[in-house]
Design a protein around this motif. Structure first.
Motif, PDB file in Angstrom:
ATOM      1  N   HIS A 200      23.631 -37.301 -11.173  1.00 15.47           N
ATOM      2  CA  HIS A 200      23.228 -35.964 -11.620  1.00 15.47           C
ATOM      3  C   HIS A 200      22.869 -35.966 -13.100  1.00 15.47           C
ATOM      4  CE1 HIS A 200      23.722 -33.454  -8.071  1.00 15.47           C
ATOM      5  NE2 HIS A 200      24.794 -34.170  -7.767  1.00 15.47           N
ATOM      6  N   LEU A 201      23.655 -36.668 -13.918  1.00 17.01           N
ATOM      7  CA  LEU A 201      23.340 -36.741 -15.343  1.00 17.01           C
ATOM      8  C   LEU A 201      22.003 -37.447 -15.569  1.00 17.01           C
ATOM      9  CD1 LEU A 201      26.852 -37.642 -16.794  1.00 17.01           C
ATOM     10  CD2 LEU A 201      25.580 -35.534 -17.213  1.00 17.01           C
ATOM     11  N   ARG A 202      21.767 -38.520 -14.843  1.00 13.15           N
ATOM     12  CA  ARG A 202      20.517 -39.266 -15.038  1.00 13.15           C
ATOM     13  C   ARG A 202      19.300 -38.458 -14.609  1.00 13.15           C
ATOM     14  NH1 ARG A 202      22.472 -45.362 -13.057  1.00 13.15           N
ATOM     15  NH2 ARG A 202      23.834 -45.713 -14.878  1.00 13.15           N
ATOM     16  N   ALA A 203      19.477 -37.581 -13.645  1.00 15.68           N
ATOM     17  CA  ALA A 203      18.363 -36.728 -13.227  1.00 15.68           C
ATOM     18  C   ALA A 203      18.200 -35.531 -14.155  1.00 15.68           C
ATOM     19  CB  ALA A 203      18.585 -36.245 -11.796  1.00 15.68           C
ATOM     20  N   ALA A 204      19.330 -34.978 -14.630  1.00 12.55           N
ATOM     21  CA  ALA A 204      19.275 -33.699 -15.336  1.00 12.55           C
ATOM     22  C   ALA A 204      18.943 -33.829 -16.813  1.00 12.55           C
ATOM     23  CB  ALA A 204      20.611 -32.968 -15.178  1.00 12.55           C
ATOM     24  N   LEU A 205      19.586 -34.765 -17.513  1.00 11.05           N
ATOM     25  CA  LEU A 205      19.438 -34.771 -18.966  1.00 11.05           C
ATOM     26  C   LEU A 205      18.013 -35.092 -19.425  1.00 11.05           C
ATOM     27  CD1 LEU A 205      22.802 -36.169 -20.348  1.00 11.05           C
ATOM     28  CD2 LEU A 205      22.197 -33.893 -19.543  1.00 11.05           C
ATOM     29  N   PRO A 206      17.328 -36.062 -18.818  1.00 13.87           N
ATOM     30  CA  PRO A 206      15.947 -36.308 -19.274  1.00 13.87           C
ATOM     31  C   PRO A 206      14.984 -35.177 -18.947  1.00 13.87           C
ATOM     32  CG  PRO A 206      16.840 -38.242 -18.151  1.00 13.87           C
ATOM     33  CD  PRO A 206      17.775 -37.102 -17.870  1.00 13.87           C
ATOM     34  N   SER A 207      15.376 -34.254 -18.065  1.00 11.69           N
ATOM     35  CA  SER A 207      14.466 -33.180 -17.655  1.00 11.69           C
ATOM     36  C   SER A 207      14.236 -32.147 -18.745  1.00 11.69           C
ATOM     37  CB  SER A 207      15.025 -32.465 -16.414  1.00 11.69           C
ATOM     38  OG  SER A 207      16.136 -31.632 -16.763  1.00 11.69           O
ATOM     39  N   GLY A 208      15.153 -32.076 -19.710  1.00 12.16           N
ATOM     40  CA  GLY A 208      15.071 -31.054 -20.740  1.00 12.16           C
ATOM     41  C   GLY A 208      15.590 -29.707 -20.296  1.00 12.16           C
ATOM     42  N   ARG A 209      16.096 -29.608 -19.070  1.00 12.06           N
ATOM     43  CA  ARG A 209      16.577 -28.319 -18.573  1.00 12.06           C
ATOM     44  C   ARG A 209      18.030 -28.049 -18.937  1.00 12.06           C
ATOM     45  NH1 ARG A 209      13.479 -30.134 -14.123  1.00 12.06           N
ATOM     46  NH2 ARG A 209      15.343 -30.861 -13.041  1.00 12.06           N
ATOM     47  N   VAL A 210      18.757 -29.060 -19.434  1.00 15.69           N
ATOM     48  CA  VAL A 210      20.156 -28.889 -19.793  1.00 15.69           C
ATOM     49  C   VAL A 210      20.255 -28.570 -21.279  1.00 15.69           C
ATOM     50  CG1 VAL A 210      22.429 -29.983 -19.939  1.00 15.69           C
ATOM     51  CG2 VAL A 210      20.957 -30.415 -17.969  1.00 15.69           C
ATOM     52  N   GLY A 211      20.891 -27.454 -21.591  1.00 14.19           N
ATOM     53  CA  GLY A 211      21.022 -27.057 -22.978  1.00 14.19           C
ATOM     54  C   GLY A 211      22.399 -27.248 -23.561  1.00 14.19           C
ATOM     55  N   HIS A 212      23.393 -27.474 -22.706  1.00 15.90           N
ATOM     56  CA  HIS A 212      24.764 -27.559 -23.196  1.00 15.90           C
ATOM     57  C   HIS A 212      25.612 -28.265 -22.140  1.00 15.90           C
ATOM     58  CE1 HIS A 212      27.984 -26.258 -25.903  1.00 15.90           C
ATOM     59  NE2 HIS A 212      28.703 -25.905 -24.852  1.00 15.90           N
ATOM     60  N   LEU A 213      26.555 -29.086 -22.586  1.00 14.92           N
ATOM     61  CA  LEU A 213      27.516 -29.734 -21.699  1.00 14.92           C
ATOM     62  C   LEU A 213      28.920 -29.237 -22.027  1.00 14.92           C
ATOM     63  CD1 LEU A 213      26.389 -33.495 -21.765  1.00 14.92           C
ATOM     64  CD2 LEU A 213      25.826 -31.769 -20.052  1.00 14.92           C
ATOM     65  N   GLN A 214      29.791 -29.271 -21.024  1.00 15.37           N
ATOM     66  CA  GLN A 214      31.208 -29.003 -21.224  1.00 15.37           C
ATOM     67  C   GLN A 214      32.011 -30.025 -20.425  1.00 15.37           C
ATOM     68  OE1 GLN A 214      31.068 -24.831 -20.013  1.00 15.37           O
ATOM     69  NE2 GLN A 214      31.484 -24.190 -22.105  1.00 15.37           N
ATOM     70  N   VAL A 215      33.246 -30.276 -20.879  1.00 11.54           N
ATOM     71  CA  VAL A 215      34.057 -31.315 -20.246  1.00 11.54           C
ATOM     72  C   VAL A 215      35.496 -30.846 -20.054  1.00 11.54           C
ATOM     73  CG1 VAL A 215      32.673 -33.272 -21.045  1.00 11.54           C
ATOM     74  CG2 VAL A 215      34.507 -32.385 -22.509  1.00 11.54           C
ATOM     75  N   ALA A 216      36.107 -31.378 -18.999  1.00  7.43           N
ATOM     76  CA  ALA A 216      37.536 -31.234 -18.713  1.00  7.43           C
ATOM     77  C   ALA A 216      37.858 -32.226 -17.609  1.00  7.43           C
ATOM     78  CB  ALA A 216      37.894 -29.818 -18.273  1.00  7.43           C
ATOM     79  N   ALA A 217      39.108 -32.644 -17.555  1.00 12.04           N
ATOM     80  CA  ALA A 217      39.536 -33.576 -16.522  1.00 12.04           C
ATOM     81  C   ALA A 217      39.514 -32.907 -15.158  1.00 12.04           C
ATOM     82  CB  ALA A 217      40.932 -34.102 -16.826  1.00 12.04           C
ATOM     83  N   VAL A 218      39.307 -33.729 -14.135  1.00 12.62           N
ATOM     84  CA  VAL A 218      39.382 -33.292 -12.743  1.00 12.62           C
ATOM     85  C   VAL A 218      40.530 -34.066 -12.093  1.00 12.62           C
ATOM     86  CG1 VAL A 218      38.122 -33.096 -10.559  1.00 12.62           C
ATOM     87  CG2 VAL A 218      36.870 -32.949 -12.734  1.00 12.62           C
ATOM     88  N   PRO A 219      41.500 -33.394 -11.438  1.00 13.50           N
ATOM     89  CA  PRO A 219      41.445 -31.996 -11.004  1.00 13.50           C
ATOM     90  C   PRO A 219      42.204 -31.000 -11.866  1.00 13.50           C
ATOM     91  CG  PRO A 219      43.152 -33.122  -9.788  1.00 13.50           C
ATOM     92  CD  PRO A 219      42.552 -34.148 -10.719  1.00 13.50           C
ATOM     93  N   ASP A 220      42.931 -31.430 -12.918  1.00 14.79           N
ATOM     94  CA  ASP A 220      43.856 -30.497 -13.564  1.00 14.79           C
ATOM     95  C   ASP A 220      43.239 -29.683 -14.695  1.00 14.79           C
ATOM     96  OD1 ASP A 220      43.652 -32.314 -15.656  1.00 14.79           O
ATOM     97  OD2 ASP A 220      45.813 -32.634 -15.868  1.00 14.79           O
ATOM     98  N   ARG A 221      42.012 -29.928 -15.041  1.00 11.68           N
ATOM     99  CA  ARG A 221      41.286 -29.261 -16.121  1.00 11.68           C
ATOM    100  C   ARG A 221      41.976 -29.464 -17.470  1.00 11.68           C
ATOM    101  NH1 ARG A 221      37.878 -23.539 -15.544  1.00 11.68           N
ATOM    102  NH2 ARG A 221      36.197 -24.267 -16.904  1.00 11.68           N
TER     103      ARG A 221
END
Length: 275
Positions: A200-221
């Motif tokens: 998903h990252l490889r498809a999305a980031l080069p597209s220019g459609r992503v303006g912001h990322l956020q992070v947290a662990a899965v599953p406990d956030r």
């Protein structure tokens, strides 16, 4: 000839999730003491704008993202963009949010979609309203020189939320076709709903459609240093893909103080890989 060193990753503290042992307005200084230069938050409209602006200025911080008013949060509303019959309310909060963004020097505003009942025809009507509202909001954002974002949110944390999948968000942004409407890609939600995060990252980031990322662990956030995601791989991948935008730390600290859980970020900074 050696390859150029990747640009360091830029992390922003989410002040609605971190430093919650402190009053909101005191969290700006706490984030600055921990070396953050960018911050984000959910609802700055709940605090005097002059005070928020002063805390940003005093601590040398940039506000990189906030949410427009989501409707009656205490009454269960989770955004207005996809609610038929609430178009006037949606337009009001967008205009107010863009005015606030200008005053606070914030480039991006997140517009929450809202909840949708799972009934015949209801989702189709909600999606039509959502797309029309976002097209209008993108035009307003362009006129104001800002960007509005949409974020897929997993249905486990927010049951009934209209927008869940990355593919739906990207398709919608592509149809509207404005550079002032972008996807806010929270890797926590993306992993829960879609998985296959690297693809998903490889498809999305080069597209220019992503303006912001956020992070947290899965599953406990919790902090992005544990759980089912291989965080060293994620950081490497973001740098391989040349991500230069902000990464919001929207997680729930496992310890009583957010400061005590920042070992993962200090290690990245010590290696020259983060700021």
């Amino acid at each position: 000839m050696s390859s150029p060193r990747p640009a360091p990753l830029r992390f922003a503290a989410n002040l609605s999730w971190l430093y919650t042992e402190l009053p909101f307005l005191d969290r700006f200084a706490a984030a600055a003491r921990d070396g953050f230069t960018g911050v984000e938050c959910l609802f700055p409209h709940e605090h005097p704008m002059e005070e928020v602006s002063a805390r940003l200025r005093e601590n040398g911080l940039q506000l990189v993202l906030f949410n427009a008013e989501p409707g009656d949060w205490a009454g269960g509303e989770r955004g207005l963009a996809g609610l038929p019959g609430r178009e006037a309310d949606f337009r009001r909060v967008v205009n107010e949010a863009l005015t606030r963004a200008e005053a606070l020097g914030c480039p991006r505003v997140h517009l929450m979609a809202g909840l949708c009942a799972d009934a015949p025809g209801t989702r189709d009507r909600a999606w039509a309203t959502y797309e029309a509202n976002l097209a209008w909001a993108a035009g307003q954002a362009q006129a104001a020189g800002h960007v509005v974002t949409i974020e897929p949110i997993n249905p486990r944390d927010m049951p009934g939320y209209l927008l869940n999948r990355q593919a739906d968000a990207h398709a919608l942004v592509q149809r509207i076709g404005s550079s002032h409407l972008q996807v806010q890609m929270d890797l926590y939600h993306a992993q829960i709903v879609d998985g296959d995060l690297t693809t998903h990252l490889r498809a999305a980031l080069p597209s220019g459609r992503v303006g912001h990322l956020q992070v947290a662990a899965v599953p406990d956030r919790g902090e992005p240093d544990d759980g089912e995601l291989n965080w060293p791989w994620v950081w490497d991948e973001l740098q391989r893909l040349g991500w230069s935008g902000w990464i919001g730390c929207e997680y729930r600290p496992r310890q009583s103080s957010a400061h005590d859980g920042l070992g993962w970020l200090r290690a990245l900074r010590d290696a020259g890989r983060a700021i």
